[in-house]
Design a protein around this motif. Structure first.
Motif, PDB file in Angstrom:
ATOM      1  N   ARG A   1      -4.003   3.003  11.474  1.00 37.51           N
ATOM      2  CA  ARG A   1      -3.876   4.405  11.871  1.00 37.51           C
ATOM      3  C   ARG A   1      -5.159   5.189  11.570  1.00 37.51           C
ATOM      4  N   ASP A   2      -5.601   5.945  12.565  1.00 35.43           N
ATOM      5  CA  ASP A   2      -6.767   6.830  12.454  1.00 35.43           C
ATOM      6  C   ASP A   2      -8.082   6.091  12.225  1.00 35.43           C
ATOM      7  N   CYS A   3      -8.103   4.805  12.457  1.00 37.63           N
ATOM      8  CA  CYS A   3      -9.356   4.064  12.309  1.00 37.63           C
ATOM      9  C   CYS A   3     -10.089   4.052  13.645  1.00 37.63           C
ATOM     10  N   ALA A   4     -11.370   4.411  13.631  1.00 34.97           N
ATOM     11  CA  ALA A   4     -12.157   4.508  14.861  1.00 34.97           C
ATOM     12  C   ALA A   4     -12.988   3.257  15.131  1.00 34.97           C
ATOM     13  N   PHE A   5     -12.835   2.223  14.304  1.00 36.47           N
ATOM     14  CA  PHE A   5     -13.684   1.040  14.451  1.00 36.47           C
ATOM     15  C   PHE A   5     -13.295   0.246  15.704  1.00 36.47           C
TER      16      PHE A   5
ATOM     17  N   CYS B   1     -13.180  -5.260  11.193  1.00 37.94           N
ATOM     18  CA  CYS B   1     -13.227  -3.917  10.621  1.00 37.94           C
ATOM     19  C   CYS B   1     -13.519  -4.001   9.121  1.00 37.94           C
ATOM     20  N   PRO B   2     -14.624  -3.400   8.663  1.00 32.84           N
ATOM     21  CA  PRO B   2     -14.958  -3.483   7.231  1.00 32.84           C
ATOM     22  C   PRO B   2     -14.029  -2.646   6.356  1.00 32.84           C
ATOM     23  N   GLU B   3     -13.383  -1.645   6.934  1.00 33.20           N
ATOM     24  CA  GLU B   3     -12.496  -0.778   6.159  1.00 33.20           C
ATOM     25  C   GLU B   3     -11.103  -1.371   5.987  1.00 33.20           C
ATOM     26  N   HIS B   4     -10.703  -2.250   6.895  1.00 41.84           N
ATOM     27  CA  HIS B   4      -9.347  -2.814   6.865  1.00 41.84           C
ATOM     28  C   HIS B   4      -9.423  -4.327   7.089  1.00 41.84           C
ATOM     29  N   PRO B   5      -9.922  -5.061   6.096  1.00 45.07           N
ATOM     30  CA  PRO B   5     -10.116  -6.514   6.251  1.00 45.07           C
ATOM     31  C   PRO B   5      -8.817  -7.289   6.457  1.00 45.07           C
ATOM     32  N   ASP B   6      -7.677  -6.701   6.138  1.00 40.60           N
ATOM     33  CA  ASP B   6      -6.401  -7.387   6.343  1.00 40.60           C
ATOM     34  C   ASP B   6      -5.708  -6.928   7.630  1.00 40.60           C
ATOM     35  N   GLY B   7      -6.401  -6.108   8.406  1.00 42.47           N
ATOM     36  CA  GLY B   7      -5.794  -5.571   9.619  1.00 42.47           C
ATOM     37  C   GLY B   7      -5.938  -6.493  10.813  1.00 42.47           C
TER      38      GLY B   7
END
Length: 458
Positions: free
Chosen positions: A343-347, A372-378
């Motif tokens: 949610r709300d990730c622009a990567f 995505c470096p911000e959400h490696p488990d996504g």
């Protein structure tokens, strides 16, 4: 080549064909016009100050052919043009109601590619299509009926203006919709030896013009079909303006109506010619025209004069401000990309990037994987989104329009004022060949949202 300058006008003579250029025009557009003129033994060519590169013949260009007519010169939107009417309403009468009025206009009038009219119209032009002299056009009647009274995409619009006379004006810009496009593409196919229903070859932007001899059966058939498409375009603009008048609860007290994508039989310098105008407003002495600017700047009602330079322009003038950047340059490019699902990730990355990194990691296609470096488990999923940024900050454009009191419905960065020349500048380049009768300040603008229509085939 011989070059002669006269004020704002440049006349270039090559192989005895004078090419008149007004304003600062891209060299590629000039070459396009030279190519069109030479191919059909034209007597003259013109580039108005709003001219830019088009498909085969530049937009803003006019060519005079003694013995030919050009489906590629008239273009895909046969009969595209403008209509403006002055209403009986003083501007102050709608000041507090303008937002609601624009909502109703945007709701009741269909904008965009392939849109149908929810309020069907019965019009004599539909009977004429059903009995068209060029028989293949008859099969287009149902589509023509469904789209009559709709407005296309790109730079086509319905505008409300505050006139310099204190009255509300209505201005519209669009053409013959799918009926004209099918007619044009059908004749380009026929000229290539194919059937009307087949898709002809998609030529390059700098392709030579498609020319038909006016003394041939195909040339005469095109003239008949073009004329009918022009009548349909006129009818469509009449229908839309009448609907806006109904919404406003008023009547028209004055009107100006003209094509700018069309071919006319005219006499110039003593020679009968077919003048093929693509994005050119006819401006014979005393002839009036409505020329739109951008969503944030004043448009004009103008009139051709008897100034001697007007004859060198084939009595033609601008049809708008003229683009300075393509839709992609202005708005960026839309395409397929791989987006983070958090949610709300622009990567996001391109599908190729994700595929390459997945293969480097030795993972199967269905394995959970993200960059995505911000959400490696996504996870990442395929979606349509912007793959290239544009030059126009449309949020800033919207803020500026609101500050100027313009109610915008639809529209996007590809139609922002930054994507165009300034209308005052292109009008000034035509000098005394025209006179301005009225200036119309936009107060309400309705148009389709961003689209992928090729602007050069409009």
């Amino acid at each position: 080549m011989t070059i002669r300058r006269s004020g704002n006008m440049v006349v270039m003579t090559e192989t005895a064909i004078p090419i008149t250029v007004r304003g600062d025009i891209d060299a590629r557009a000039v070459e396009q016009l030279r190519r069109c003129a030479a191919a059909g033994d034209a007597t003259a060519g013109v580039l108005c100050a709003d001219a830019h590169v088009g498909y085969s013949q530049p937009i803003g260009g006019a060519v005079a052919y003694p013995d030919h007519i050009s489906p590629s010169g008239v273009g895909y939107d046969i009969g595209c043009g403008n209509k403006a009417v002055r209403t009986a309403l003083p501007v102050d009468a709608i000041a507090g109601e303008l937002p609601g009025i624009m909502d109703i206009i945007f709701e009741r009038i269909s904008f965009g590619v392939g849109r149908k009219n929810a309020e069907r119209v019965d019009h004599p032009v539909l009977d004429a299509i059903g009995e068209a002299d060029f028989a293949p056009q008859r099969q287009l009647k149902d589509m023509a009926a469904a789209q009559l009274g709709t407005v296309g995409a790109g730079n086509h619009y319905v505008d409300l203006f505050a006139g310099d006379d204190g009255f509300v004006w209505i201005g519209v810009h669009f053409g013959s919709r799918g009926f004209g496009h099918k007619t044009a593409s059908g004749f380009l196919a026929l000229a290539a030896g194919m059937r009307f229903e087949e898709r002809g070859p998609d030529g390059e932007m700098d392709a030579p013009p498609t020319l038909l001899g006016v003394d041939t059966d195909l040339g005469q058939a095109y003239i008949s079909a073009m004329t009918l498409a022009g009548e349909y375009a006129y009818a469509g603009r009449d229908v839309v303006v009448d609907r806006v008048l109904e919404i406003l609860g008023t009547t028209a007290t004055y009107e100006v109506h003209n094509h700018h994508n069309y071919a006319w039989r005219e006499n110039h310098a003593g020679t009968d010619v077919w003048v093929v105008r693509k994005g050119c407003t006819p401006a014979f002495p005393g002839q009036e025209g409505f020329v739109g600017a951008t969503m944030g700047e004043p448009s004009v009602i103008l009139r051709g004069t008897d100034h001697p330079d007007n004859a060198s322009l084939l009595f033609s003038t601008v049809h708008g401000a003229g683009r300075v950047m393509s839709r992609t340059q202005a708005a960026g490019r839309m395409g397929t990309r791989m987006e983070c699902t958090e949610r709300d990730c622009a990567f996001w990355v391109t599908p190729g990037q994700l595929r390459h990194e997945r293969e480097r990691a030795g993972l199967a296609q269905d394995a959970r994987f993200t960059l995505c470096p911000e959400h490696p488990d996504g996870r990442m999923v395929k979606r349509r989104g912007r793959t290239k940024d544009g030059a126009v900050d449309f949020d800033a454009v919207l803020e500026r329009l609101r500050g100027a009191g313009v109610e915008l419905r639809g529209g996007a960065a590809d139609e922002a004022p930054e994507a165009y020349k300034r209308l005052d500048a292109v009008l000034a380049a035509h000098g005394d060949t025209i006179e301005i009768l009225h200036r119309l300040t936009p107060i309400g603008v309705a148009m389709a949202a961003a689209d992928t229509v090729d602007p050069y085939k409009d």
